[in-house]
Structure formats: C-alpha cells, structure tokens
Design a protein around this motif. Structure first.
Motif, PDB file in Angstrom:
ATOM      1  N   ASP A 108      -1.820   2.427  -2.456  1.00  0.00           N
ATOM      2  CA  ASP A 108      -2.040   2.446  -1.057  1.00  0.00           C
ATOM      3  C   ASP A 108      -1.439   1.117  -0.199  1.00  0.00           C
ATOM      4  OD1 ASP A 108      -3.645   0.260  -1.663  1.00  0.00           O
ATOM      5  OD2 ASP A 108      -5.496   1.065  -1.377  1.00  0.00           O
ATOM      6  N   ILE A 109      -1.489   1.012   0.850  1.00  0.00           N
ATOM      7  CA  ILE A 109      -0.634   0.001   1.818  1.00  0.00           C
ATOM      8  C   ILE A 109      -0.929  -1.471   0.998  1.00  0.00           C
ATOM      9  CG2 ILE A 109      -0.178  -1.099   4.001  1.00  0.00           C
ATOM     10  CD1 ILE A 109       0.707   1.873   3.005  1.00  0.00           C
ATOM     11  N   PHE A 110      -2.297  -1.587   0.881  1.00  0.00           N
ATOM     12  CA  PHE A 110      -2.960  -2.842   0.355  1.00  0.00           C
ATOM     13  C   PHE A 110      -2.047  -3.170  -1.126  1.00  0.00           C
ATOM     14  CE2 PHE A 110      -5.339  -5.947  -1.916  1.00  0.00           C
ATOM     15  CZ  PHE A 110      -6.047  -6.901  -1.255  1.00  0.00           C
ATOM     16  N   GLU A 111      -2.191  -2.214  -1.957  1.00  0.00           N
ATOM     17  CA  GLU A 111      -1.591  -2.326  -3.320  1.00  0.00           C
ATOM     18  C   GLU A 111       0.131  -2.660  -3.052  1.00  0.00           C
ATOM     19  OE1 GLU A 111      -2.825  -3.366  -6.126  1.00  0.00           O
ATOM     20  OE2 GLU A 111      -4.745  -3.458  -5.064  1.00  0.00           O
ATOM     21  N   ASN A 112       0.564  -1.799  -2.248  1.00  0.00           N
ATOM     22  CA  ASN A 112       2.032  -2.022  -1.897  1.00  0.00           C
ATOM     23  C   ASN A 112       2.446  -3.273  -1.664  1.00  0.00           C
ATOM     24  OD1 ASN A 112       4.270   0.346  -1.891  1.00  0.00           O
ATOM     25  ND2 ASN A 112       2.229   1.416  -1.576  1.00  0.00           N
ATOM     26  N   VAL A 113       1.616  -3.950  -0.757  1.00  0.00           N
ATOM     27  CA  VAL A 113       2.048  -5.147  -0.120  1.00  0.00           C
ATOM     28  C   VAL A 113       1.828  -6.211  -1.228  1.00  0.00           C
ATOM     29  CG1 VAL A 113       1.479  -7.046   1.467  1.00  0.00           C
ATOM     30  CG2 VAL A 113       1.705  -4.590   2.102  1.00  0.00           C
ATOM     31  N   ALA A 114       0.612  -6.058  -2.186  1.00  0.00           N
ATOM     32  CA  ALA A 114       0.268  -7.063  -3.154  1.00  0.00           C
ATOM     33  C   ALA A 114       1.251  -6.930  -4.549  1.00  0.00           C
ATOM     34  CB  ALA A 114      -1.396  -6.876  -3.392  1.00  0.00           C
ATOM     35  N   PHE A 115       1.714  -6.021  -4.684  1.00  0.00           N
ATOM     36  CA  PHE A 115       2.593  -5.884  -5.838  1.00  0.00           C
ATOM     37  C   PHE A 115       3.316  -6.714  -6.368  1.00  0.00           C
ATOM     38  CE2 PHE A 115       5.959  -3.889  -8.430  1.00  0.00           C
ATOM     39  CZ  PHE A 115       5.116  -2.799  -9.192  1.00  0.00           C
ATOM     40  N   GLY A 116       4.042  -7.531  -5.537  1.00  0.00           N
ATOM     41  CA  GLY A 116       4.985  -8.652  -6.010  1.00  0.00           C
ATOM     42  C   GLY A 116       4.012  -9.856  -6.360  1.00  0.00           C
ATOM     43  N   LEU A 117       3.012 -10.182  -5.621  1.00  0.00           N
ATOM     44  CA  LEU A 117       1.949 -11.088  -6.302  1.00  0.00           C
ATOM     45  C   LEU A 117       1.162 -10.716  -7.481  1.00  0.00           C
ATOM     46  CD1 LEU A 117       0.143 -12.097  -2.850  1.00  0.00           C
ATOM     47  CD2 LEU A 117       2.024 -13.178  -3.707  1.00  0.00           C
ATOM     48  N   ARG A 118       0.733  -9.487  -7.599  1.00  0.00           N
ATOM     49  CA  ARG A 118       0.171  -9.038  -8.875  1.00  0.00           C
ATOM     50  C   ARG A 118       1.029  -9.180 -10.137  1.00  0.00           C
ATOM     51  NH1 ARG A 118      -4.841  -7.767  -7.415  1.00  0.00           N
ATOM     52  NH2 ARG A 118      -4.963  -6.177  -5.860  1.00  0.00           N
ATOM     53  N   ARG A 119       2.372  -9.000  -9.765  1.00  0.00           N
ATOM     54  CA  ARG A 119       3.232  -8.718 -10.862  1.00  0.00           C
ATOM     55  C   ARG A 119       3.772 -10.427 -11.414  1.00  0.00           C
ATOM     56  NH1 ARG A 119       1.939  -4.491  -9.969  1.00  0.00           N
ATOM     57  NH2 ARG A 119       0.294  -5.269 -11.318  1.00  0.00           N
ATOM     58  N   ARG A 120       3.414 -11.200 -10.505  1.00  0.00           N
ATOM     59  CA  ARG A 120       3.781 -12.698 -10.970  1.00  0.00           C
ATOM     60  C   ARG A 120       2.397 -13.361 -11.313  1.00  0.00           C
ATOM     61  NH1 ARG A 120       6.416 -15.684  -6.217  1.00  0.00           N
ATOM     62  NH2 ARG A 120       5.066 -14.441  -5.120  1.00  0.00           N
ATOM     63  N   GLY A 121       1.310 -12.489 -11.540  1.00  0.00           N
ATOM     64  CA  GLY A 121       0.100 -12.834 -12.203  1.00  0.00           C
ATOM     65  C   GLY A 121      -0.894 -13.475 -11.186  1.00  0.00           C
ATOM     66  N   ILE A 122      -0.662 -13.328  -9.794  1.00  0.00           N
ATOM     67  CA  ILE A 122      -1.562 -14.064  -9.152  1.00  0.00           C
ATOM     68  C   ILE A 122      -2.844 -13.140  -8.781  1.00  0.00           C
ATOM     69  CG2 ILE A 122      -1.851 -14.729  -6.584  1.00  0.00           C
ATOM     70  CD1 ILE A 122       1.294 -15.286  -6.784  1.00  0.00           C
ATOM     71  N   ARG A 123      -4.112 -13.893  -8.982  1.00  0.00           N
ATOM     72  CA  ARG A 123      -5.417 -13.000  -8.919  1.00  0.00           C
ATOM     73  C   ARG A 123      -5.835 -12.750  -7.538  1.00  0.00           C
ATOM     74  NH1 ARG A 123      -6.457 -10.437 -13.349  1.00  0.00           N
ATOM     75  NH2 ARG A 123      -5.566 -11.436 -15.278  1.00  0.00           N
ATOM     76  N   SER A 124      -6.124 -13.655  -6.963  1.00  0.00           N
ATOM     77  CA  SER A 124      -6.504 -13.569  -5.437  1.00  0.00           C
ATOM     78  C   SER A 124      -5.653 -13.374  -4.799  1.00  0.00           C
ATOM     79  CB  SER A 124      -7.535 -14.490  -5.289  1.00  0.00           C
ATOM     80  OG  SER A 124      -6.895 -15.905  -5.483  1.00  0.00           O
ATOM     81  N   VAL A 125      -5.481 -12.116  -4.213  1.00  0.00           N
ATOM     82  CA  VAL A 125      -4.137 -11.786  -3.342  1.00  0.00           C
ATOM     83  C   VAL A 125      -4.836 -11.122  -1.894  1.00  0.00           C
ATOM     84  CG1 VAL A 125      -2.775 -10.818  -5.037  1.00  0.00           C
ATOM     85  CG2 VAL A 125      -4.434  -9.490  -4.081  1.00  0.00           C
ATOM     86  N   ASP A 126      -6.173 -11.180  -2.039  1.00  0.00           N
ATOM     87  CA  ASP A 126      -6.977 -10.393  -0.871  1.00  0.00           C
ATOM     88  C   ASP A 126      -6.547 -10.985   0.479  1.00  0.00           C
ATOM     89  OD1 ASP A 126      -8.769  -8.275  -0.990  1.00  0.00           O
ATOM     90  OD2 ASP A 126      -9.729  -9.493   0.672  1.00  0.00           O
ATOM     91  N   GLN A 127      -6.613 -12.437   0.759  1.00  0.00           N
ATOM     92  CA  GLN A 127      -6.447 -13.233   1.931  1.00  0.00           C
ATOM     93  C   GLN A 127      -4.922 -12.985   2.085  1.00  0.00           C
ATOM     94  OE1 GLN A 127      -7.245 -17.247   2.093  1.00  0.00           O
ATOM     95  NE2 GLN A 127      -7.029 -17.267   4.312  1.00  0.00           N
ATOM     96  N   GLN A 128      -4.202 -13.224   1.287  1.00  0.00           N
ATOM     97  CA  GLN A 128      -2.676 -13.291   1.594  1.00  0.00           C
ATOM     98  C   GLN A 128      -2.429 -11.850   2.330  1.00  0.00           C
ATOM     99  OE1 GLN A 128       0.198 -15.193  -0.473  1.00  0.00           O
ATOM    100  NE2 GLN A 128      -1.331 -15.646  -1.981  1.00  0.00           N
ATOM    101  N   VAL A 129      -2.837 -10.794   1.587  1.00  0.00           N
ATOM    102  CA  VAL A 129      -2.379  -9.574   1.896  1.00  0.00           C
ATOM    103  C   VAL A 129      -2.871  -9.346   3.457  1.00  0.00           C
ATOM    104  CG1 VAL A 129      -2.768  -7.157   1.485  1.00  0.00           C
ATOM    105  CG2 VAL A 129      -2.130  -8.514  -0.535  1.00  0.00           C
ATOM    106  N   ARG A 130      -4.133  -9.549   3.616  1.00  0.00           N
ATOM    107  CA  ARG A 130      -4.721  -9.189   4.828  1.00  0.00           C
ATOM    108  C   ARG A 130      -3.907  -9.923   6.020  1.00  0.00           C
ATOM    109  NH1 ARG A 130      -8.784  -5.866   4.060  1.00  0.00           N
ATOM    110  NH2 ARG A 130      -9.392  -6.028   2.214  1.00  0.00           N
ATOM    111  N   GLN A 131      -3.634 -11.140   5.896  1.00  0.00           N
ATOM    112  CA  GLN A 131      -2.854 -11.908   6.420  1.00  0.00           C
ATOM    113  C   GLN A 131      -1.380 -11.387   7.124  1.00  0.00           C
ATOM    114  OE1 GLN A 131      -2.851 -15.757   5.076  1.00  0.00           O
ATOM    115  NE2 GLN A 131      -2.713 -16.678   7.044  1.00  0.00           N
ATOM    116  N   MET A 132      -0.850 -10.962   5.864  1.00  0.00           N
ATOM    117  CA  MET A 132       0.450 -10.248   5.811  1.00  0.00           C
ATOM    118  C   MET A 132       0.171  -9.090   6.945  1.00  0.00           C
ATOM    119  SD  MET A 132       3.079 -11.584   4.795  1.00  0.00           S
ATOM    120  CE  MET A 132       4.398 -11.342   6.012  1.00  0.00           C
ATOM    121  N   LEU A 133      -0.923  -8.049   6.668  1.00  0.00           N
ATOM    122  CA  LEU A 133      -0.742  -7.129   7.298  1.00  0.00           C
ATOM    123  C   LEU A 133      -1.175  -7.029   8.754  1.00  0.00           C
ATOM    124  CD1 LEU A 133      -2.621  -4.609   4.635  1.00  0.00           C
ATOM    125  CD2 LEU A 133      -0.196  -4.348   5.617  1.00  0.00           C
TER     126      LEU A 133
END
Ligand SMILES: Nc1ncnc2c1ncn2[C@@H]1O[C@H](COP(=O)(O)OP(=O)(O)OP(=O)(O)O)[C@@H](O)[C@H]1O
Ligand SMILES: [Mg+2]
Lengths: 304, 383
Positions: free
Chosen positions: B97-122
């Motif tokens: 989904d869109i959230f996971e698409n945007v979070a993809f790079g952060l997650r692959r670099r092992g960043i756990r709490s992506v929620d706030q960043q993704v929402r901000q970006m969206l």
C-alpha cells in the motif's frame, strides 16, 4: 518566479479519498460464462462424488457379487485409517519432500527462464513441457532404467562411495521421491514462470535504489509478486503428488507404497469398495485441510 | 546556505555509455555542487535518463567516473549509494500500500518507527488519508507524488528526479515545485532534475544543462543560458530565437560587423561566440519590437523590414510573424501593455532591436536561417 509566489498561499484542502469503485453492470454475464463448466463439474464431479460418499458408508461385509447395502457404516473410516495410516503418512512425507526439492529446482528455473533467458525463453519453456508429450507411465519407466542397479547413476554413486558396494536407488524411498519430483515439476514451474514473467524489472531497480540488497529485494518484492504463481504451482504439484501411486508402484516396493496404491488395490484388486471410498474421502479431506491452512497463511503477506 | 559539511559535490568525469554501437551518453564531465539544484534539459532520447541511471548505479558506465565527495561510486551497487531516484515510470510496488511504499527505504535501512515520518511525507505531497490504498487505485498524478515521497523520505545526499512532475496539472505542479525547492534548500540535498518544462528548469534550478545527443551543449545559470546561448540548438531549445544566417565582415573595436541578406548589422564583441566566417545573428522574439516605419526606430537600434504575415493574440502578449524581404519569417512577441501599436497581417512593419540584446553564434557553411518553431508558447507566458 511570480508564478511561484502566487500559488504558495493558495494551497487547497486535500480532497478526502473518494470511495473505491463498485462492481460492473453485467450481472448475469459471469454466470452465463460459468454455465458450461458448471454443468461439466456437476455431471462428472459432483454426482460421482456423492456416489463415492455413499459407497464409503456401505456395509463393509458386502461384496460385488452379493451387492452392497447403504448402512451408514461410519465405522469404515476409523477402520481404514487404522489399517493404512503409515501409507497416509508416507504420502504426505514423500510429496512434501518432493515439493521442497521441486521448489529448490523450480523457482530458480522459472526465474531464469522468465527474467534472464532472453531469446532462449521459448526454447527453454518447450524443454520444460516436452516430457509431457510422452505418457506419465513411459517417463516413470524411463526413471526405472536410470535408477536401475546396473545403470550409470548407481555405478557413479558407488564409485564415489555415496552408495555402498551393494547400495541401490531403485526400490527405495529416494527413488519414489525423485520420481515424484520429476513428474510434477512442470506443474510447479509453469505457473511460477507465468508470475515471474510479468514481474517488472523496474520494480527490482526501484527496490535496489531504495537500499534493498538483492536478498532483501527477493524477499520484499520478487517473492511477494510471484506469490500467485507460487501458490498455484505448489498446489498443482502437491495435490496430485500426494495422491500419486505410479511412482511408488514402479520405482518403489510395497514398503514405499503411498495411499494411492492402497486405494488402487482396494478398488481394483481387493474389490473392497467401501474401504476404497472411505480412504479416498480421507485423502481428500486431509489434502483439503492442508491446502486450507496453507492458503490461509500464504494469503496474508505477513506470513512471509 | 552555510556549508560546514565537507564538500559532497557530485562529479561526473568523462562519463560515457554505449549501447552496442550507439552512444547514449558521450564523454560527459560536470560538477554539481553539494546542495545545489541542477536541471537537465534536452530533447527526448538525448540521454538524460541514462545519465541519471549511471548516477543511481542502475546502469554501468562504459567508461568514466561518478564521484561523490571525491569517492568514485561508479562501480558501487545501487543499494549502497546515498542516492535515490524518482523514476520516470514511478515504479511503485503494486503489492504494497501507499504507506509501505513510502516506508520502503526507511525499513530496508532498519529504521523501526517510520509512522510519523511517513505521515509527514504523505501530507507534504497532499495524500493524507491514502495510506491504505494500493498504487493501482491512484491517479497518475497521485502515483507520481507517491514516487516523490518514497524517494524524498530517505533524505539522500543526491536526489535524482526524472520528470517528477510531468503528470501533474499546472496548479499542483507549481505547489510541488515550491515544496521541492523548499526541501532542497532546507535539507541541503543535491537535486538532479530532468524536466521538459523549461520554465520549471529556469525557476527552480541554480544551474541548467542543455543536453543534445548525449553531450552537454551548454551549462550555466538559467539567465545566462537564456540570454546568451552557446549554440543554435540551445538558442532554440530553451525558449525561441530568430537566427539569421550571415557572414562576419570585420570588426571595429568592441563591435563585430555582420552582413546578412544584404543588410549590415553589428553585435557587441562580448556577445559573440564566433568572430569570423559564417555566423548566425540571433535575437529572441521578445527582444524584437515592431514599428510602422524605419523612421520610428529609436537611435542605436537595428532593424529588418517586412510584412506582418500572422498575428496571434495569446493574452499577455501578441505573437507576430514578420516575413522579411528574403522570405524568412521572424517571430516578434509584443507585450500587451496597451502602449504599443497593433498590427494586422498584411501591414508593412519593421522589427528593431537593441544590438546589446543580440548574439552571434558560429554557423556551419550552407546552413540557412533558423527561426523558432512557429507559435510555440513563449517562456514565461503560461503563468
Ligand atoms: N537499454 C538500452 N538499450 C539500447 N538503447 C538504449 C537503452 N536505454 C536507452 N537507450 C537509448 O539511449 C538513448 C537515450 O535514452 P534515455 O532514456 O537516456 O533518453 P531520455 O533523454 O531520458 O529521453 P526522454 O526525455 O524521452 O525520457 C535513446 O536513444 C534510447 O533509445
Ligand atoms: Mg527519460
């Protein structure tokens, strides 16, 4: 520059997402298209199935000559299971090992054909399908030759001491599993190929641009996108492999017999129809249970 | 912006890419200072995407280097480069989904709490509430914004944007341009931006490079390139130009004399790319003015005379075509300020210009006048 300044203050409210679209208008067309297939299924699957269900509940003391009576003999089931549980276990074990081997060979094969083969793609696909032009029986008999005690393979394995001086392949579980793997491999490879063929390499590039190593890209992009083919392929492989009896019959001994062999002999040799029918139903429900659990788990992305 | 960090300039050195016998990128050398906004312009198929792909690591250069902060990264795998791309084809992951698409790079670099960043970006790309949609359920412009968010969220050292705003309507595009520019200056990311929108390139970029057939024809600040193009290609690719074929007939001090179609003109030496042989005398259409007779031409200006053959009113300006005595049509853009005389097709008129606004380019022998594509939208008139 002036254009930039104008718009900066006039940021509109983001529209809330509109609801997703509903179904189309042609409501009856799908049913019409289903009709021929449904009729076929009804006549040649549903009706015999009911017949078989009835047969599984016949009086176990009847015979073809004396005739069978429907006595709702549910006891046929525990009796059959008690007598043949080792063959049951073997079926799932052999089919399971064959599936693992098949995946280890089939996934890379399908991937290579779909993504890397270039102009050799069609030729390689023909190679995958070509064995199917000969009968299942002939292919399995060919394996009998390949695995035979004085064949080159056994000779080679003995020479490198992977087999003892009188070790053999034929008439062992190894032979049956190899036979199953070989015979059902195309059913695994073809759906996988279809899925992987549609995989857009640009998504793999995007993934690697976003810090995913090749391994992570496989796990996060390639594998999930090939899931439909993987599920279809494993089912098409595993279900017939579990019920198969030719491989155990030709490449194994009664010690390797699978449940298919027992059902085969119940219907055709021992003429014990109630037991054959009960075993068939047991096999069917066991497979259904396995498939159900598998689909439940594989259907959600979190499982992978 | 202050630059305390060690210079992370992106440098391409003799970068070349060949596909078989075809050279897509030809011996490209340039330096993009850290934190600057670099726009790459050029006709379709001139090698822009190929250049970006070599910077991203998706295409291996045939020869040459890609240096980031003086480290050659040309052979580094893409996932090890501090570079992200907004792809021309978006390349969103259809199974996420869109959230996971945007979070993809952060997650692959092992960043756990992506929620706030993704929402901000969206919310930055105005897609709040779309988190759980799949890419296939979005419009083209929305997908493009997801692609933008997915790359931006990683705050890479270099962000490569391959026509990232092409699918957006004008208003949204302007908003995104402002956001991009803001992020770029705030975070200090180096942007390499491919676009077909000249106005976008000019308003946003510190440096613009015009590419043609795998080579950079000219590189410089937007105004510099526009006011004093280096080649006929640039003169007509970036905006429009009237290029009149002539010969250098000598010089006197700071002036170069040119004869063209029987007329004599002069150009300041500082505005000449070539001072001998065959040349093109260039004047931008908006630097040309129309007058009824030669007597009305102000002192110090030079002029051509002809017949108005077309006048099209485009709101902010009127675009005239003036057919000269030798048959070439020159374009003239007259601002609709209300102060000028209006002309209609058939009128006799003269087009005059201040020589300081003209320029001189080298010309291949035999090449004729080159005037801009007729009735193209002038730069700056669309807003
Ligand atoms: N993989 C490839 N194999 C062969 N030729 C290629 C390949 N990729 C690109 N080219 C060629 O290289 C040239 C440059 O392509 P590129 O994609 O860089 O163009 P572009 O400047 O991005 O164009 P556009 O503005 O249309 O996106 C084109 O002529 C293209 O046909
Ligand atoms: Mg491109």
């Amino acid at each position: 520059m002036s254009a930039l300044a104008h718009v900066s203050t006039a940021s509109g409210q983001p529209a809330s997402p509109p609801p997703a679209a509903g179904p189309g208008r042609h409501r009856f067309l799908p049913y019409l298209l289903l009709l021929p297939g449904a009729a076929w299924l009804f006549l040649f699957f549903a009706v015999p199935l009911v017949q078989l269900a009835a047969a599984s509940l016949y009086d176990p003391n009847g015979s073809l000559s004396t005739g069978y009576a429907l006595t709702w003999a549910f006891g046929n089931y525990p009796t059959a299971l008690q007598a043949y549980w080792p063959q049951f276990g073997r079926s799932f074990l052999y089919a399971g090992i064959a599936l693992v081997l098949g995946l280890l060979m089939g996934y890379p094969l399908a991937y290579a054909i779909a993504q890397k083969a270039g102009r050799w793609k069609n030729l390689l696909l023909v190679c995958v399908v070509a064995p199917m032009f000969t009968s299942f029986l002939v292919r399995t008999l060919a394996w009998k030759t390949i695995l035979s005690d004085n064949g080159w393979l056994v000779g080679l394995l003995r020479d490198v001491h992977l087999l003892g001086p009188d070790g053999r392949l034929l008439a062992t579980p190894v032979a049956v599993v190899l036979g199953l793997t070989y015979n059902f491999l195309p059913f695994l490879v073809l759906p996988l190929y279809a899925s992987l063929e549609r995989l857009d390499y640009r998504l793999l590039e995007a993934s690697s641009d976003l810090y995913a190593s090749p391994l992570k890209t496989f796990r996060r992009v390639t594998l999930p996108l090939s899931m439909p083919g993987l599920i279809a392929g494993t089912l098409l492989f595993f279900i017939p492999a579990t019920g198969d009896y030719i491989n155990a019959e030709l490449l194994g001994t009664p010690n390797q017999y699978m449940i298919g062999n027992v059902i085969d002999s119940a219907f055709l040799v021992r003429l014990d129809y109630p037991q054959g029918a009960a075993l068939s139903f047991l096999l069917m429900s066991a497979i259904l249970a396995v498939v159900f659990v598998y689909l439940r788990r594989a259907g959600t992305e979190e499982v992978l | 912006m202050a630059r305390e960090t060690p210079a992370g300039d992106l440098r391409l050195a003799n970068l070349t890419k060949k596909f078989g016998a075809f050279t897509a990128v030809d011996d490209l050398s340039l330096t993009i200072p850290q934190g600057s906004f670099f726009a790459l312009l050029g006709a379709s198929g001139c090698g822009k995407t190929t250049t970006l792909r070599m910077i991203a690591g998706l295409e291996e250069p045939t020869s040459g280097q890609v240096l980031l902060a003086d480290r050659d990264i040309a052979r580094l795998r893409p996932y090890k480069r501090p570079v992200n791309t907004v792809f021309q084809s978006y390349a969103l992951f259809p199974h996420l989904d869109i959230f996971e698409n945007v979070a993809f790079g952060l997650r692959r670099r092992g960043i756990r709490s992506v929620d706030q960043q993704v929402r901000q970006m969206l919310s930055l790309v105005q897609l709040d509430g779309y988190e759980r949609r799949r890419p296939a359920q979005l419009s083209g412009g929305q997908q493009q914004r997801v692609a933008l968010a997915r790359a931006l969220i990683n705050h890479p050292q270099v962000l490569l944007l391959d026509e990232p705003l092409g699918a957006l309507d004008l208003k949204l595009r302007r908003q995104m341009q402002i956001e991009l520019k803001r992020i770029q200056t705030e975070v200090g990311i180096t942007f390499v931006h491919v676009t077909h929108d000249q106005e976008e390139a000019m308003t946003m970029a510190d440096t613009v490079a015009v590419m043609n057939a795998g080579r950079i024809e000219q590189l410089g600040a937007p105004a510099e390139i526009y006011e004093f193009p280096a080649t006929a290609f640039v003169a007509n690719f970036l905006g429009q130009s009237n290029l009149i074929a002539g010969e250098v007939a000598g010089g006197n001090g700071g002036e170069i004399l040119v004869t063209a179609h029987g007329g004599r003109f002069s150009v300041p030496a500082a505005r000449a790319r070539s001072n001998q042989g065959p040349v093109h005398l260039g004047v931008r259409p908006e630097k040309l003015h129309l007058a009824g007779t030669a007597a009305q031409v102000p002192a110090g200006c030079q002029y051509l005379d002809g017949t108005v053959s077309d006048a099209s009113y485009v709101g902010v300006s009127t675009q005239y075509l003036l057919r000269t005595g030798w048959g070439t049509e020159v374009s003239v853009f007259a601002a609709n300020s209300g102060a000028q005389q209006r002309f209609v097709p058939g009128d006799r008129a003269v087009a005059y210009w201040d020589p300081r606004h003209s320029f001189l380019l080298g010309r291949r022998t035999g090449e004729d006048d080159r005037t801009s594509p007729v009735l193209d939208e002038p730069v700056g008139a669309s807003s």
